[in-house]
Motif scaffolding. Structure first.
Motif, PDB file in Angstrom:
ATOM      1  N   ASP A  59       0.814  -1.217   0.000  1.00  0.00           N
ATOM      2  CA  ASP A  59       0.000   0.000   0.000  1.00  0.00           C
ATOM      3  C   ASP A  59       0.847   1.265   0.000  1.00  0.00           C
ATOM      4  OD1 ASP A  59      -2.254  -1.640   0.181  1.00  0.00           O
ATOM      5  OD2 ASP A  59      -2.333  -1.484   2.367  1.00  0.00           O
ATOM      6  N   SER A  60       2.123   1.145   0.276  1.00  0.00           N
ATOM      7  CA  SER A  60       2.989   2.311   0.448  1.00  0.00           C
ATOM      8  C   SER A  60       3.652   2.782  -0.848  1.00  0.00           C
ATOM      9  CB  SER A  60       4.082   1.993   1.461  1.00  0.00           C
ATOM     10  OG  SER A  60       4.961   1.019   0.937  1.00  0.00           O
ATOM     11  N   ASN A  61       3.495   2.037  -1.940  1.00  0.00           N
ATOM     12  CA  ASN A  61       4.138   2.332  -3.230  1.00  0.00           C
ATOM     13  C   ASN A  61       5.660   2.207  -3.184  1.00  0.00           C
ATOM     14  OD1 ASN A  61       1.767   2.730  -4.622  1.00  0.00           O
ATOM     15  ND2 ASN A  61       1.812   4.956  -4.445  1.00  0.00           N
ATOM     16  N   VAL A  62       6.199   1.573  -2.138  1.00  0.00           N
ATOM     17  CA  VAL A  62       7.643   1.316  -2.103  1.00  0.00           C
ATOM     18  C   VAL A  62       7.961   0.361  -3.245  1.00  0.00           C
ATOM     19  CG1 VAL A  62       9.505   0.215  -0.799  1.00  0.00           C
ATOM     20  CG2 VAL A  62       7.906   1.730   0.371  1.00  0.00           C
ATOM     21  N   ARG A  63       9.062   0.627  -3.927  1.00  0.00           N
ATOM     22  CA  ARG A  63       9.472  -0.221  -5.048  1.00  0.00           C
ATOM     23  C   ARG A  63      10.982  -0.362  -5.056  1.00  0.00           C
ATOM     24  NH1 ARG A  63      12.036   2.848  -8.763  1.00  0.00           N
ATOM     25  NH2 ARG A  63      11.495   5.046  -8.854  1.00  0.00           N
ATOM     26  N   LEU A  64      11.448  -1.409  -5.750  1.00  0.00           N
ATOM     27  CA  LEU A  64      12.886  -1.550  -5.968  1.00  0.00           C
ATOM     28  C   LEU A  64      13.351  -0.421  -6.874  1.00  0.00           C
ATOM     29  CD1 LEU A  64      13.133  -5.395  -6.643  1.00  0.00           C
ATOM     30  CD2 LEU A  64      13.972  -4.176  -4.623  1.00  0.00           C
ATOM     31  N   ILE A  65      14.631  -0.036  -6.755  1.00  0.00           N
ATOM     32  CA  ILE A  65      15.140   0.977  -7.673  1.00  0.00           C
ATOM     33  C   ILE A  65      15.043   0.426  -9.093  1.00  0.00           C
ATOM     34  CG2 ILE A  65      16.655   2.109  -6.011  1.00  0.00           C
ATOM     35  CD1 ILE A  65      19.013   0.654  -7.462  1.00  0.00           C
ATOM     36  N   SER A  66      14.997   1.330 -10.044  1.00  0.00           N
ATOM     37  CA  SER A  66      14.892   0.933 -11.443  1.00  0.00           C
ATOM     38  C   SER A  66      16.214   0.349 -11.930  1.00  0.00           C
ATOM     39  CB  SER A  66      14.519   2.147 -12.297  1.00  0.00           C
ATOM     40  OG  SER A  66      13.264   2.656 -11.899  1.00  0.00           O
ATOM     41  N   ASP A  67      16.153  -0.291 -13.088  1.00  0.00           N
ATOM     42  CA  ASP A  67      17.375  -0.846 -13.669  1.00  0.00           C
ATOM     43  C   ASP A  67      18.009   0.175 -14.620  1.00  0.00           C
ATOM     44  OD1 ASP A  67      15.876  -0.969 -16.042  1.00  0.00           O
ATOM     45  OD2 ASP A  67      15.444  -3.090 -15.800  1.00  0.00           O
ATOM     46  N   VAL A  68      19.198  -0.135 -15.099  1.00  0.00           N
ATOM     47  CA  VAL A  68      19.956   0.791 -15.940  1.00  0.00           C
ATOM     48  C   VAL A  68      19.214   1.105 -17.241  1.00  0.00           C
ATOM     49  CG1 VAL A  68      22.117   1.096 -17.238  1.00  0.00           C
ATOM     50  CG2 VAL A  68      22.177   0.100 -14.958  1.00  0.00           C
ATOM     51  N   SER A  69      18.599   0.122 -17.875  1.00  0.00           N
ATOM     52  CA  SER A  69      17.915   0.390 -19.146  1.00  0.00           C
ATOM     53  C   SER A  69      16.718   1.318 -18.947  1.00  0.00           C
ATOM     54  CB  SER A  69      17.500  -0.909 -19.840  1.00  0.00           C
ATOM     55  OG  SER A  69      16.516  -1.586 -19.098  1.00  0.00           O
ATOM     56  N   THR A  70      15.988   1.171 -17.847  1.00  0.00           N
ATOM     57  CA  THR A  70      14.878   2.077 -17.553  1.00  0.00           C
ATOM     58  C   THR A  70      15.407   3.487 -17.321  1.00  0.00           C
ATOM     59  OG1 THR A  70      13.597   0.280 -16.584  1.00  0.00           O
ATOM     60  CG2 THR A  70      12.942   2.520 -15.984  1.00  0.00           C
ATOM     61  N   LEU A  71      16.505   3.588 -16.576  1.00  0.00           N
ATOM     62  CA  LEU A  71      17.106   4.893 -16.329  1.00  0.00           C
ATOM     63  C   LEU A  71      17.521   5.556 -17.640  1.00  0.00           C
ATOM     64  CD1 LEU A  71      18.245   7.117 -14.487  1.00  0.00           C
ATOM     65  CD2 LEU A  71      20.362   5.770 -14.357  1.00  0.00           C
ATOM     66  N   GLU A  72      18.141   4.808 -18.527  1.00  0.00           N
ATOM     67  CA  GLU A  72      18.582   5.380 -19.808  1.00  0.00           C
ATOM     68  C   GLU A  72      17.389   5.896 -20.616  1.00  0.00           C
ATOM     69  OE1 GLU A  72      21.682   6.126 -20.468  1.00  0.00           O
ATOM     70  OE2 GLU A  72      22.312   5.116 -18.637  1.00  0.00           O
ATOM     71  N   LYS A  73      16.278   5.156 -20.621  1.00  0.00           N
ATOM     72  CA  LYS A  73      15.061   5.613 -21.322  1.00  0.00           C
ATOM     73  C   LYS A  73      14.552   6.913 -20.713  1.00  0.00           C
ATOM     74  CE  LYS A  73      13.493   0.961 -22.377  1.00  0.00           C
ATOM     75  NZ  LYS A  73      12.548  -0.088 -21.992  1.00  0.00           N
ATOM     76  N   VAL A  74      14.560   6.979 -19.405  1.00  0.00           N
ATOM     77  CA  VAL A  74      14.083   8.183 -18.711  1.00  0.00           C
ATOM     78  C   VAL A  74      14.999   9.366 -19.019  1.00  0.00           C
ATOM     79  CG1 VAL A  74      13.822   9.210 -16.417  1.00  0.00           C
ATOM     80  CG2 VAL A  74      12.831   6.974 -16.894  1.00  0.00           C
ATOM     81  N   LEU A  75      16.298   9.163 -18.994  1.00  0.00           N
ATOM     82  CA  LEU A  75      17.233  10.261 -19.247  1.00  0.00           C
ATOM     83  C   LEU A  75      17.146  10.767 -20.689  1.00  0.00           C
ATOM     84  CD1 LEU A  75      20.363   9.129 -17.186  1.00  0.00           C
ATOM     85  CD2 LEU A  75      18.660  10.885 -16.597  1.00  0.00           C
ATOM     86  N   ARG A  76      16.801   9.870 -21.628  1.00  0.00           N
ATOM     87  CA  ARG A  76      16.611  10.300 -23.018  1.00  0.00           C
ATOM     88  C   ARG A  76      15.457  11.295 -23.132  1.00  0.00           C
ATOM     89  NH1 ARG A  76      18.256   5.080 -24.388  1.00  0.00           N
ATOM     90  NH2 ARG A  76      16.141   4.256 -24.433  1.00  0.00           N
ATOM     91  N   LYS A  77      14.490  11.193 -22.240  1.00  0.00           N
ATOM     92  CA  LYS A  77      13.328  12.098 -22.256  1.00  0.00           C
ATOM     93  C   LYS A  77      13.740  13.550 -22.085  1.00  0.00           C
ATOM     94  CE  LYS A  77       9.886   9.054 -22.259  1.00  0.00           C
ATOM     95  NZ  LYS A  77       9.060   8.859 -23.404  1.00  0.00           N
ATOM     96  N   PHE A  78      14.874  13.787 -21.425  1.00  0.00           N
ATOM     97  CA  PHE A  78      15.319  15.159 -21.226  1.00  0.00           C
ATOM     98  C   PHE A  78      15.654  15.825 -22.564  1.00  0.00           C
ATOM     99  CE2 PHE A  78      15.624  13.790 -16.895  1.00  0.00           C
ATOM    100  CZ  PHE A  78      15.409  14.935 -16.154  1.00  0.00           C
ATOM    101  N   HIS A  79      16.111  15.049 -23.542  1.00  0.00           N
ATOM    102  CA  HIS A  79      16.436  15.602 -24.861  1.00  0.00           C
ATOM    103  C   HIS A  79      15.206  15.673 -25.753  1.00  0.00           C
ATOM    104  CE1 HIS A  79      20.683  15.808 -24.131  1.00  0.00           C
ATOM    105  NE2 HIS A  79      20.705  14.555 -23.747  1.00  0.00           N
ATOM    106  N   GLU A  80      14.222  14.826 -25.509  1.00  0.00           N
ATOM    107  CA  GLU A  80      13.047  14.737 -26.376  1.00  0.00           C
ATOM    108  C   GLU A  80      11.968  15.752 -26.035  1.00  0.00           C
ATOM    109  OE1 GLU A  80      11.834  10.679 -25.927  1.00  0.00           O
ATOM    110  OE2 GLU A  80      13.692   9.906 -26.800  1.00  0.00           O
TER     111      GLU A  80
END
Length: 165
Positions: A59-80
């Motif tokens: 119920d707390s929305n706690v999650r494992l940290i993301s993986d490297v490929s997810t991070l790379e996709k997210v960081l690409r959003k800064f340019h898009e």
């Protein structure tokens, strides 16, 4: 009674609105005469430990940290990102929408808050609550980048700054 543990000791996690942490232990404690198992989480900022009942963790929305490929996709959003969807909203509406995104605990949505507020700030000055929200979202993002890439928070901040520029 068998207890199912969603996380294990040593797992790096994200706790929405609190930041990143590491599962330090799983302990049984008695509270108000009732024994329960708790995750003991050492938060990486603020020198704080948090206890969350094992049966309430989902119920707390706690999650494992993301993986490297997810991070790379997210960081690409800064340019898009070109336009700012928040520009047409008033500050109260932006605040509510951004708070909802941060509370989700999602790396993607936290990055969206950072991107949108940075773009908005380039067009007009942010008010004080938006500046605080930007600082908080950036801190959460930097801390998770640091854990994912196994780098210092200073290096993670430099990495994020290079994506923003």
């Amino acid at each position: 009674m068998e207890v199912f543990f969603l996380f294990e000791v040593g797992d790096s996690i994200v706790y929405p609105m609190q930041g990143t942490g590491i599962i330090k232990s799983i302990e049984e404690k008695e509270f108000l005469g009732k024994k329960r198992s708790y995750y003991i989480i050492k938060m990486l900022t603020g020198n704080m430990e948090i206890m969350i009942p094992v049966d309430k963790i989902s119920d707390s929305n706690v999650r494992l940290i993301s993986d490297v490929s997810t991070l790379e996709k997210v960081l690409r959003k800064f340019h898009e990102r070109q336009s700012n969807s928040l520009e047409s909203l008033n500050s109260k509406q932006r605040q509510q929408m951004n708070m909802k995104k941060i509370k989700s605990g999602s790396l993607q949505e936290t990055a969206e808050v950072v991107i949108d507020l940075i773009l908005l700030n380039k067009k007009k000055p942010l008010n004080s609550s938006e500046k605080q929200m930007l600082d908080k979202a950036q801190r959460f993002l930097i801390d998770e980048i640091s854990l994912i890439k196994e780098i210092t928070t200073d290096e993670a901040e430099d990495l994020l700054q290079s994506k923003v520029d």
